[in-house]
Design a protein around this motif. Structure first.
Motif, PDB file in Angstrom:
ATOM      1  N   LEU A 152      62.782  63.500 -47.521  1.00 38.53           N
ATOM      2  CA  LEU A 152      63.776  63.402 -46.494  1.00 38.53           C
ATOM      3  C   LEU A 152      64.021  64.802 -45.689  1.00 38.53           C
ATOM      4  O   LEU A 152      64.281  64.684 -44.693  1.00 38.53           O
ATOM      5  CB  LEU A 152      64.982  62.606 -46.755  1.00 38.53           C
ATOM      6  N   ILE A 153      64.367  65.657 -46.450  1.00 39.73           N
ATOM      7  CA  ILE A 153      64.520  66.926 -45.789  1.00 39.73           C
ATOM      8  C   ILE A 153      63.620  67.597 -45.099  1.00 39.73           C
ATOM      9  O   ILE A 153      63.857  67.875 -43.904  1.00 39.73           O
ATOM     10  CB  ILE A 153      65.125  68.024 -46.842  1.00 39.73           C
ATOM     11  N   ALA A 154      62.384  67.228 -45.462  1.00 39.81           N
ATOM     12  CA  ALA A 154      61.266  67.665 -44.633  1.00 39.81           C
ATOM     13  C   ALA A 154      60.943  66.955 -43.683  1.00 39.81           C
ATOM     14  O   ALA A 154      60.528  67.335 -42.615  1.00 39.81           O
ATOM     15  CB  ALA A 154      59.926  67.766 -45.667  1.00 39.81           C
TER      16      ALA A 154
ATOM     17  N   LEU B 260      73.976  67.189 -46.419  1.00 42.70           N
ATOM     18  CA  LEU B 260      74.475  66.090 -45.363  1.00 42.70           C
ATOM     19  C   LEU B 260      75.124  66.590 -43.957  1.00 42.70           C
ATOM     20  O   LEU B 260      74.729  66.225 -43.117  1.00 42.70           O
ATOM     21  CB  LEU B 260      75.486  65.277 -45.887  1.00 42.70           C
ATOM     22  N   VAL B 261      75.782  67.992 -44.225  1.00 45.60           N
ATOM     23  CA  VAL B 261      76.256  68.570 -43.097  1.00 45.60           C
ATOM     24  C   VAL B 261      74.863  69.153 -41.978  1.00 45.60           C
ATOM     25  O   VAL B 261      75.099  68.999 -41.060  1.00 45.60           O
ATOM     26  CB  VAL B 261      77.238  69.681 -43.465  1.00 45.60           C
ATOM     27  N   CYS B 262      74.153  69.715 -42.904  1.00 50.82           N
ATOM     28  CA  CYS B 262      73.017  70.099 -42.170  1.00 50.82           C
ATOM     29  C   CYS B 262      72.122  69.108 -41.504  1.00 50.82           C
ATOM     30  O   CYS B 262      71.732  69.256 -40.265  1.00 50.82           O
ATOM     31  CB  CYS B 262      72.230  70.864 -43.073  1.00 50.82           C
ATOM     32  N   SER B 263      72.148  68.172 -42.223  1.00 49.38           N
ATOM     33  CA  SER B 263      71.513  66.804 -41.484  1.00 49.38           C
ATOM     34  C   SER B 263      72.054  66.396 -40.314  1.00 49.38           C
ATOM     35  O   SER B 263      71.590  65.952 -39.133  1.00 49.38           O
ATOM     36  CB  SER B 263      71.298  65.702 -42.468  1.00 49.38           C
ATOM     37  N   LEU B 264      73.126  66.194 -40.225  1.00 48.29           N
ATOM     38  CA  LEU B 264      74.265  65.952 -39.384  1.00 48.29           C
ATOM     39  C   LEU B 264      74.283  66.761 -38.143  1.00 48.29           C
ATOM     40  O   LEU B 264      74.193  66.519 -36.983  1.00 48.29           O
ATOM     41  CB  LEU B 264      75.846  65.739 -39.672  1.00 48.29           C
ATOM     42  N   GLY B 265      74.277  67.976 -38.276  1.00 49.50           N
ATOM     43  CA  GLY B 265      73.608  69.014 -37.297  1.00 49.50           C
ATOM     44  C   GLY B 265      72.551  68.810 -36.606  1.00 49.50           C
ATOM     45  O   GLY B 265      72.697  68.819 -35.476  1.00 49.50           O
ATOM     46  N   VAL B 266      71.652  68.316 -37.411  1.00 53.74           N
ATOM     47  CA  VAL B 266      70.062  68.231 -36.768  1.00 53.74           C
ATOM     48  C   VAL B 266      70.222  67.070 -35.817  1.00 53.74           C
ATOM     49  O   VAL B 266      69.693  66.726 -34.551  1.00 53.74           O
ATOM     50  CB  VAL B 266      68.978  68.035 -37.805  1.00 53.74           C
TER      51      VAL B 266
ATOM     52  N   VAL C 223      73.757  72.853 -33.740  1.00 57.42           N
ATOM     53  CA  VAL C 223      73.097  74.214 -34.223  1.00 57.42           C
ATOM     54  C   VAL C 223      74.334  74.822 -35.087  1.00 57.42           C
ATOM     55  O   VAL C 223      74.250  75.182 -36.177  1.00 57.42           O
ATOM     56  CB  VAL C 223      72.627  75.114 -33.147  1.00 57.42           C
ATOM     57  N   LEU C 224      75.505  74.754 -34.520  1.00 55.16           N
ATOM     58  CA  LEU C 224      76.873  75.276 -35.258  1.00 55.16           C
ATOM     59  C   LEU C 224      77.121  74.582 -36.438  1.00 55.16           C
ATOM     60  O   LEU C 224      77.434  75.062 -37.665  1.00 55.16           O
ATOM     61  CB  LEU C 224      77.763  75.360 -34.259  1.00 55.16           C
ATOM     62  N   ILE C 225      76.917  73.179 -36.394  1.00 54.09           N
ATOM     63  CA  ILE C 225      77.089  72.492 -37.695  1.00 54.09           C
ATOM     64  C   ILE C 225      76.084  72.692 -38.663  1.00 54.09           C
ATOM     65  O   ILE C 225      76.457  72.713 -39.861  1.00 54.09           O
ATOM     66  CB  ILE C 225      77.235  70.695 -37.215  1.00 54.09           C
ATOM     67  N   LEU C 226      74.933  72.814 -38.241  1.00 58.40           N
ATOM     68  CA  LEU C 226      73.735  73.173 -39.223  1.00 58.40           C
ATOM     69  C   LEU C 226      74.119  74.370 -39.835  1.00 58.40           C
ATOM     70  O   LEU C 226      73.841  74.652 -40.927  1.00 58.40           O
ATOM     71  CB  LEU C 226      72.350  73.228 -38.201  1.00 58.40           C
ATOM     72  N   LEU C 227      74.512  75.517 -39.176  1.00 57.40           N
ATOM     73  CA  LEU C 227      74.721  76.797 -39.796  1.00 57.40           C
ATOM     74  C   LEU C 227      75.877  76.704 -40.586  1.00 57.40           C
ATOM     75  O   LEU C 227      75.990  77.248 -41.725  1.00 57.40           O
ATOM     76  CB  LEU C 227      75.115  77.802 -38.570  1.00 57.40           C
ATOM     77  N   ALA C 228      76.813  75.665 -40.256  1.00 54.12           N
ATOM     78  CA  ALA C 228      77.890  75.532 -41.315  1.00 54.12           C
ATOM     79  C   ALA C 228      77.375  74.957 -42.801  1.00 54.12           C
ATOM     80  O   ALA C 228      77.899  75.388 -43.799  1.00 54.12           O
ATOM     81  CB  ALA C 228      79.106  74.846 -40.685  1.00 54.12           C
TER      82      ALA C 228
END
Length: 173
Positions: A28-30, A108-114, A57-62
């Motif tokens: 799922l990450i890939a 999940l935060v990274c995924s939300l950022g995407v 992008v900011l959320i992904l970085l967070a």
């Protein structure tokens, strides 16, 4: 740091330490590398709005920063499997003070950022799928942690699981 995880070919075949949960998580990450679907043009946009892209992008970085905190806090107890290492310590400080699974929260935060950066229904479905997989993985992990650490039950009662206040991601005993 990477030694002692217990990854074996047999485990990949019979899921003895929860390897299938890890495999589902990695797939799922890939899949987040896939292009947005539907494309922004189907929303009537030439391109996805820059402010939303920037916010994503900011959320992904967070999320990446949260992951770094979780990795550092776990130290030698780090394992990608839901079966805790035999020599693990119960970590309840740092990011583990605000939730029991900050590494899952960071994913999940990274995924939300995407999702926000791309405006993609496909990526939203990946986020939801990832939340379900991480929920299952966390439940399996917590059964083992309860058996290893008598104080884990109290920790479960007081600290949210993955995302505070979100049904399915915050279960407290």
């Amino acid at each position: 740091m990477f030694s002692g995880w217990g990854l074996t070919w047999g485990g990949w075949l019979d899921n003895r330490k929860g390897e299938w949960w890890l495999l589902a998580q990695l797939i799922l990450i890939a899949a987040h590398l896939l292009p947005p679907w539907p494309a922004p043009a189907s929303w009537g946009l030439a391109i996805w709005p820059r402010p939303l892209f920037g916010l994503g992008v900011l959320i992904l970085l967070a999320g990446c920063a949260l992951a770094g905190q979780g990795f550092l806090a776990l130290g030698s107890s780090l394992s990608p499997l839901p079966a805790p290492r035999d020599d693990n310590r119960l970590i309840t400080e740092g990011p583990y003070r605000r939730c029991r699974h900050p590494l899952y929260q960071s994913v999940l935060v990274c995924s939300l950022g995407v999702v926000i950066a791309l405006g993609s229904v496909l990526h939203l479905l990946l986020l939801i799928s990832l939340a379900l997989v991480l929920q299952g993985k966390a439940h399996r992990e917590e059964h083992a942690l309860l058996a290893m650490h008598p104080s884990y039950g109290q920790y479960q009662r007081n600290v949210p699981a993955i995302v505070p206040g979100v049904p399915g991601l915050d279960w407290r005993l």
